[in-house]
Each structure stands twice: as structure tokens, then as C-alpha cells.
Write a protein that holds these residues in place. Structure first.
Motif, PDB file in Angstrom:
ATOM      1  N   ARG A   9      32.148  66.767  50.677  1.00 52.61           N
ATOM      2  CA  ARG A   9      31.916  65.398  51.167  1.00 52.61           C
ATOM      3  C   ARG A   9      32.892  65.054  52.285  1.00 52.61           C
ATOM      4  O   ARG A   9      32.523  64.395  53.257  1.00 52.61           O
ATOM      5  CB  ARG A   9      32.063  64.403  50.017  1.00 52.61           C
ATOM      6  N   ILE A  10      34.149  65.479  52.120  1.00 55.09           N
ATOM      7  CA  ILE A  10      35.131  65.214  53.160  1.00 55.09           C
ATOM      8  C   ILE A  10      34.747  65.924  54.451  1.00 55.09           C
ATOM      9  O   ILE A  10      34.914  65.384  55.560  1.00 55.09           O
ATOM     10  CB  ILE A  10      36.527  65.664  52.677  1.00 55.09           C
ATOM     11  N   ALA A  11      34.187  67.129  54.353  1.00 55.04           N
ATOM     12  CA  ALA A  11      33.824  67.904  55.543  1.00 55.04           C
ATOM     13  C   ALA A  11      32.756  67.211  56.379  1.00 55.04           C
ATOM     14  O   ALA A  11      32.697  67.399  57.598  1.00 55.04           O
ATOM     15  CB  ALA A  11      33.353  69.298  55.136  1.00 55.04           C
ATOM     16  N   ARG A  12      31.924  66.413  55.744  1.00 53.64           N
ATOM     17  CA  ARG A  12      30.877  65.691  56.487  1.00 53.64           C
ATOM     18  C   ARG A  12      31.091  64.175  56.406  1.00 53.64           C
ATOM     19  O   ARG A  12      30.138  63.392  56.415  1.00 53.64           O
ATOM     20  CB  ARG A  12      29.497  66.083  55.965  1.00 53.64           C
ATOM     21  N   PHE A  13      32.361  63.772  56.364  1.00 52.18           N
ATOM     22  CA  PHE A  13      32.677  62.355  56.204  1.00 52.18           C
ATOM     23  C   PHE A  13      32.204  61.565  57.414  1.00 52.18           C
ATOM     24  O   PHE A  13      32.482  61.943  58.565  1.00 52.18           O
ATOM     25  CB  PHE A  13      34.191  62.171  56.019  1.00 52.18           C
ATOM     26  N   ALA A  27      32.912  56.632  46.351  1.00 55.43           N
ATOM     27  CA  ALA A  27      32.519  57.734  45.468  1.00 55.43           C
ATOM     28  C   ALA A  27      33.686  58.691  45.241  1.00 55.43           C
ATOM     29  O   ALA A  27      33.928  59.157  44.120  1.00 55.43           O
ATOM     30  CB  ALA A  27      31.325  58.477  46.063  1.00 55.43           C
ATOM     31  N   LEU A  28      34.448  58.985  46.284  1.00 53.11           N
ATOM     32  CA  LEU A  28      35.596  59.882  46.156  1.00 53.11           C
ATOM     33  C   LEU A  28      36.708  59.254  45.320  1.00 53.11           C
ATOM     34  O   LEU A  28      37.347  59.931  44.506  1.00 53.11           O
ATOM     35  CB  LEU A  28      36.116  60.256  47.545  1.00 53.11           C
ATOM     36  N   LEU A  38      42.453  59.759  51.914  1.00 46.89           N
ATOM     37  CA  LEU A  38      43.362  58.887  52.649  1.00 46.89           C
ATOM     38  C   LEU A  38      43.470  59.219  54.141  1.00 46.89           C
ATOM     39  O   LEU A  38      43.363  58.307  54.967  1.00 46.89           O
ATOM     40  CB  LEU A  38      44.739  58.884  51.994  1.00 46.89           C
ATOM     41  N   PRO A  39      43.680  60.466  54.565  1.00 48.20           N
ATOM     42  CA  PRO A  39      43.794  60.703  56.011  1.00 48.20           C
ATOM     43  C   PRO A  39      42.522  60.365  56.771  1.00 48.20           C
ATOM     44  O   PRO A  39      42.573  59.909  57.912  1.00 48.20           O
ATOM     45  CB  PRO A  39      44.134  62.199  56.110  1.00 48.20           C
ATOM     46  N   HIS A  40      41.367  60.549  56.154  1.00 46.48           N
ATOM     47  CA  HIS A  40      40.104  60.219  56.809  1.00 46.48           C
ATOM     48  C   HIS A  40      39.899  58.703  56.855  1.00 46.48           C
ATOM     49  O   HIS A  40      39.358  58.174  57.838  1.00 46.48           O
ATOM     50  CB  HIS A  40      38.948  60.906  56.079  1.00 46.48           C
ATOM     51  N   ALA A  41      40.325  58.013  55.807  1.00 51.05           N
ATOM     52  CA  ALA A  41      40.266  56.554  55.822  1.00 51.05           C
ATOM     53  C   ALA A  41      41.175  55.992  56.904  1.00 51.05           C
ATOM     54  O   ALA A  41      40.819  55.029  57.615  1.00 51.05           O
ATOM     55  CB  ALA A  41      40.650  56.000  54.457  1.00 51.05           C
ATOM     56  N   ARG A  42      42.339  56.588  57.074  1.00 51.59           N
ATOM     57  CA  ARG A  42      43.250  56.138  58.122  1.00 51.59           C
ATOM     58  C   ARG A  42      42.614  56.350  59.503  1.00 51.59           C
ATOM     59  O   ARG A  42      42.700  55.478  60.379  1.00 51.59           O
ATOM     60  CB  ARG A  42      44.578  56.889  58.014  1.00 51.59           C
ATOM     61  N   ARG A  43      41.996  57.502  59.680  1.00 49.38           N
ATOM     62  CA  ARG A  43      41.340  57.788  60.959  1.00 49.38           C
ATOM     63  C   ARG A  43      40.182  56.837  61.221  1.00 49.38           C
ATOM     64  O   ARG A  43      39.987  56.379  62.355  1.00 49.38           O
ATOM     65  CB  ARG A  43      40.846  59.242  60.970  1.00 49.38           C
ATOM     66  N   CYS A  44      39.440  56.499  60.175  1.00 48.41           N
ATOM     67  CA  CYS A  44      38.322  55.562  60.329  1.00 48.41           C
ATOM     68  C   CYS A  44      38.824  54.196  60.790  1.00 48.41           C
ATOM     69  O   CYS A  44      38.219  53.559  61.669  1.00 48.41           O
ATOM     70  CB  CYS A  44      37.576  55.446  59.000  1.00 48.41           C
ATOM     71  N   ALA A  45      39.936  53.732  60.216  1.00 46.86           N
ATOM     72  CA  ALA A  45      40.492  52.434  60.626  1.00 46.86           C
ATOM     73  C   ALA A  45      41.002  52.480  62.062  1.00 46.86           C
ATOM     74  O   ALA A  45      40.893  51.486  62.802  1.00 46.86           O
ATOM     75  CB  ALA A  45      41.615  52.041  59.672  1.00 46.86           C
ATOM     76  N   HIS A  55      39.029  48.906  57.446  1.00 49.78           N
ATOM     77  CA  HIS A  55      40.341  48.549  56.894  1.00 49.78           C
ATOM     78  C   HIS A  55      40.274  48.426  55.370  1.00 49.78           C
ATOM     79  O   HIS A  55      41.230  48.785  54.668  1.00 49.78           O
ATOM     80  CB  HIS A  55      40.838  47.251  57.520  1.00 49.78           C
ATOM     81  N   GLN A  56      39.138  47.935  54.867  1.00 48.11           N
ATOM     82  CA  GLN A  56      38.957  47.857  53.420  1.00 48.11           C
ATOM     83  C   GLN A  56      38.993  49.252  52.798  1.00 48.11           C
ATOM     84  O   GLN A  56      39.642  49.471  51.758  1.00 48.11           O
ATOM     85  CB  GLN A  56      37.629  47.177  53.098  1.00 48.11           C
ATOM     86  N   LEU A  57      38.338  50.206  53.436  1.00 45.55           N
ATOM     87  CA  LEU A  57      38.361  51.583  52.949  1.00 45.55           C
ATOM     88  C   LEU A  57      39.784  52.129  52.927  1.00 45.55           C
ATOM     89  O   LEU A  57      40.212  52.744  51.942  1.00 45.55           O
ATOM     90  CB  LEU A  57      37.480  52.462  53.835  1.00 45.55           C
ATOM     91  N   LEU A  58      40.532  51.896  53.987  1.00 45.96           N
ATOM     92  CA  LEU A  58      41.914  52.370  54.033  1.00 45.96           C
ATOM     93  C   LEU A  58      42.744  51.728  52.928  1.00 45.96           C
ATOM     94  O   LEU A  58      43.543  52.405  52.258  1.00 45.96           O
ATOM     95  CB  LEU A  58      42.526  52.074  55.404  1.00 45.96           C
TER      96      LEU A  58
END
Length: 504
Positions: A9-13, A27-28, A38-45, A55-58
Motif C-alpha cells: 500500500r505504501i508503494a502505491r500511496f 487503513a494503515l 509517517l514519512p509519506h504523510a509528511r510528504r503529502c502535507a 494536515h489531518q493525515l499527518l
């Protein structure tokens, strides 16, 4: 979700779509993989600075990882973008509370968006307690309970605050029962709160009141049995356990086993518990099977707790001046009069909330030092042993499941107890009285591992450990531990539990 599925899932985030990223992230998190997220959530923000969902995801990912500073900053950013989103407002208030920041006003603002949200009310009351405004927190809960007297979590929260402030913890549930005498949930709440307050006579009276209103359901017979056993009425407890029937869950099993051990029937306790040890929720059973095995001379007691590598004694590396500053900081957090309900503290107070989630520099430094030592301790453990609760295959990530400070004063001590929901537990000594004992024959204030003096008075401890300022002791969470009383002075500690990592 397995670890491999989480990695897939992370690979196709979906970094390009904050709403989809939030769904995948939830889900994760629900599958217990926040560190991967966490690193992908940070990148998304970073990619979507104007998106409240990013920001909610992060914030959610950081909170699940115990990263309070990141979490509260992320939710503050989300709230600025979406000031009328009730869930974001609640999350902002909650993460501020966990971080040790003033949060009562934030909860009040969240309540204007979701006035009927019980979680917001509970958080608001907790925030008021943290800000030394316990009476306001009790009044807030009283107002909510007046309109919803069947709200059990509200009664429990009120009892927790009232009990720590020297007031009657059962006041609100007693009032509610007067108006709703046939509520199973309220009767159960009244009985268990009386038990947590260590008022056995009151608990027994609450059982009789429940029986008069409800008859004798199995859960009531179980609680009656437990209360009778704790009061030393062993024959009466036997009759109630027989009426309750065979234990249908882990809670019933440990209660019955505790009674059997108190009644010097360890073979029966072991026979009851051993078939259940392979179940996922067996954590509360291990402390009792340990006692049963030791009482019967079973070699498995040594397999379970005998390896000296399970217990570690370390120095955290703070100077006397640094320990003094930390002690002053901790003392300011002790804002209650009495110990919490259902805790081991006798003659002292305990801080509320998860201490090591706070973001003050002193606490952040302490957390980093403690986790580094935990990592060292875990690295030296024996290899995997199938079925062993402390030696599983997966030993990461290292997460703090709970943490607090305890301030004991004249003749204070910890009753023998366990933390079966953790993996490793701890005691860090910050400030100590001059009246501590100086050796095994003079053990005032010392930590004893491996004994339960209430249930098995003649069973010797596995180890006695002398407290010293700056000393950290780590031991399995399923191991019984308690402290000896000391004559006078102050004994200030920090304790925490490390969560058992998930096993794929």
C-alpha cells in the motif's frame, strides 16, 4: 493487514490526492503501521499545504507514532484551514492536551462545533484537571450527566477526577441509579468503581443492590465472587464462582485464578490458565500462571522469568543538577490530592495522561534517553522462544504505551501489581528520601520483583533493587513488582510501559 500488504500500500500511496491519501492512511493506522505511513504523510502535507485533509493525515500518523509535536502542529494547521470541521477541532484539542499545552479553551471551541460529542466533553474535563481546575471539570461532567444519566464513560471520568481530589468517586453513579434502578450498565459501573476505590464493603453492598434489581446474571455472580475473595471470604467466593459458571473470557479467567491462588490451590489455577495462554488476549493471565508455577515448583517458572537478561538496571546519564531540574518540573505536574483509582500507589499522587507525550524540552530529552536505553535492553534479550510473552519474534517498533510520574511521601509505597497490557515496564528514580534502606536486610523504599504479598505472602521476591537517583530499571510487564514503604521524605519517579510490537 500483514507487513507485506502494508508495504504494498505504501508503494502505491496516492500522494497526489489528499482525500485518497487520508483513506489509505487510516487503513494503515488501523492496521498498526503508522511508522510506515509517517514519512509519506509528511510528504503529502508538504505537497498540499492548503489541504486540511493532508494536515489531518499527518496529525493522525504522528499521533499514532507518539510524535506529539508534529501531531499538534499538523492539527493546528488543519484547523486554520478548516476552522468549522468538528473532527479536526477535536483532534487539535486532544493533541494539545497530550503535548502538555493548554487545551481547555480548545476543547471548549470544539464543543461549540459538536456539543453532544462525549469524547470532547471527556477531553475538556481532562484538560481542566491538567490546568488545576478540577472542580470545573467535575461541574462540566455533572451537567452532561444530568441530561444523560446513563452515560457510563461520563461517570467513570467523573469518578477518576473526583477520587483524585478527595471527593466521593461514586456520587454521580449513585444519583443515576436512583433514577434508573434497573440499568445493568450503571450497576456494573457502581460495583467496579467501588472496587477501584478499594472499598470492598461498598462494592459488596452495590452487588446486593444490583441483585435486588436484576436477579443474578453471570457477570454479577463473577463480581460477587471476586469481591468475596478479596475480602478473604473464600468459601463464599467458591459458591459465587460456581454460580458464575466456567470462565468465558480472559477477565473471568484471571479473577478465578487469582482466587484459586489466594486459596492455596495453585494446581487448579494452572489447569484453568494453561489452555488459554496461546490466545491473543492472554496478557493478564501470565502473572497468575507465574505464581501458580512457582508455588508448585514447576520448571516453567524459570523459563518464564528466570533469565537475568529480562531485567535491566541502567543509569540514564543525568547530572545531579539535571535530575534536580527534572524533579522540579515533575513536581509541578502533580496537581491532585490523592492517587488515581485502581492504581498501585499508596500514600502519594500520580500524574494524569501520558507523561512522555509532553513536548517540554525536559520531557523530550528524557523520552529520548529512555528509548535509547530500552533499545539497548531489547538488543541484549535472548532470542525468540515460542510461546514466551516477553521473547517474541518481532521486537520493533518501540512505542511508549503509557507513562506517568509518581510522587510518594511519608510511608508511601506501591502495592504489588503488574502491567499486563505492556511488554516491558519500568521505574526511573528522580528524587529519593534519605530514609531509604541501605541493604537487603534494610529494604525500605526498595523495588521488589516477582512477589505478590497479598496473594502468596510466603513467596520470596526474585530480586530486590536499590533505588538510586538517575537509575532506570526495566522488567517484563507481566512480572509482579512493588515497593517497600519508607519512613519519611519524598520518592519521585517516572514509569512507562513499552507496547508489545505486533506479530505478523
Amino acid at each position: 493487514m500483514t507487513h507485506e500488504e502494508a508495504l504494498a500500500r505504501i508503494a502505491r500511496f496516492p500522494l497526489a490526492d489528499p482525500a485518497a491519501a487520508l483513506g489509505q492512511g487510516l487503513a494503515l493506522i488501523n492496521a498498526d503501521f503508522p511508522e510506515l505511513l509517517l514519512p509519506h504523510a509528511r510528504r503529502c502535507a508538504e505537497l498540499h499545504p492548503a489541504s486540511p485533509r493532508a494536515h489531518q493525515l499527518l496529525g493522525l500518523a504522528a499521533r499514532a507514532c507518539g510524535e506529539s509535536m508534529i501531531a499538534q502542529e499538523a492539527f493546528a494547521a488543519a484547523a486554520r484551514i478548516a476552522p468549522h470541521d468538528a473532527l479536526i477541532a477535536h483532534s487539535r484539542a486532544r493533541t494539545a492536551l497530550e503535548a502538555g499545552l493548554p487545551a481547555a479553551a480548545l476543547f471548549a471551541a470544539a464543543a461549540t462545533l459538536a456539543p453532544q460529542d462525549g469524547g470532547v466533553i471527556l477531553g475538556h474535563a481532562a484538560a481542566l484537571l491538567h490546568e488545576a481546575r478540577a472542580a470545573e471539570g467535575i461541574a462540566l461532567l455533572d451537567a452532561a450527566l444530568a441530561t444523560n444519566p446513563l452515560w457510563v464513560e461520563g461517570h467513570r471520568s467523573r469518578a477518576a477526577i473526583a477520587g483524585q481530589m478527595g471527593a466521593d468517586p461514586l456520587e454521580s453513579v449513585a444519583t443515576a441509579l436512583a433514577g434508573h434502578p434497573r440499568s445493568d450498565a450503571l450497576h456494573h459501573c457502581a460495583i467496579t468503581l467501588a472496587l477501584q476505590a478499594r472499598e470492598l464493603a461498598r462494592a459488596a453492598a452495590a452487588v446486593e443492590a444490583a441483585r435486588a434489581a436484576l436477579g443474578s446474571p453471570g457477570w454479577l455472580s463473577l463480581l460477587a465472587a471476586h469481591i468475596a475473595s478479596e475480602a478473604g471470604a473464600l468459601a463464599e467466593a467458591d459458591a459465587h464462582f460456581a454460580a458464575a459458571g466456567p470462565p468465558g473470557n480472559t477477565n473471568a479467567a484471571w479473577m478465578h485464578a487469582r482466587h484459586l491462588i489466594r486459596a492455596s490451590r495453585p494446581e487448579a489455577a494452572a489447569a484453568l490458565l494453561e489452555p488459554r495462554l496461546a490466545t491473543p488476549d492472554a496478557g493478564p493471565l501470565w502473572p497468575y500462571v507465574s505464581l501458580a508455577w512457582r508455588m508448585t515448583g514447576d520448571a516453567r517458572a524459570g523459563w518464564l522469568e528466570g533469565d537475568p537478561r529480562l531485567v535491566g538496571v541502567y543509569d540514564i546519564g543525568l547530572s545531579p543538577a539535571e535530575l534536580g531540574a527534572l524533579a522540579d518540573h515533575l513536581r509541578a505536574l502533580h496537581v491532585t490530592r490523592d492517587a488515581p483509582l485502581d492504581q498501585s500507589v499508596r500514600g502519594g499522587t500520580q500524574t494524569d495522561g501520558n507523561l512522555l507525550l509532553r513536548i517540554e524540552p525536559a520531557i523530550r530529552d528524557l523520552k529520548a534517553r529512555l528509548l535509547a536505553i530500552v533499545e539497548r535492553h531489547v538488543a541484549q534479550l535472548p532470542e525468540l522462544q515460542a510461546g514466551h510473552p516477553t521473547l517474541p519474534f518481532a521486537r520493533a517498533p518501540l512505542r511508549i504505551a503509557g507513562s506517568w510520574s509518581v510522587r510518594l511521601t511519608d510511608a508511601g509505597f506501591h502495592k504489588d501489581h503488574v502491567h499486563p497490557q505492556g511488554w516491558f515496564s519500568s521505574a526511573l528514580y528522580v528524587a529519593l528520601p534519605e530514609s531509604l534502606g541501605r541493604g537487603p536486610e534494610d529494604d525500605a523504599g526498595w523495588l521488589a520483583l516477582g512477589e505478590e504479598r497479598d496473594l502468596v505472602p510466603g513467596l520470596p521476591q526474585r530480586r530486590l533493587i536499590e533505588p538510586k537517583p538517575g537509575r532506570l530499571v526495566l522488567f517484563p510487564s507481566t512480572m509482579w513488582h512493588g515497593t517497600r514503604p519508607f519512613p519519611q521524605g519524598e520518592r519521585l519517579t517516572v514509569a512507562f510501559d513499552i507496547a508489545r510490537p505486533r506479530q505478523d
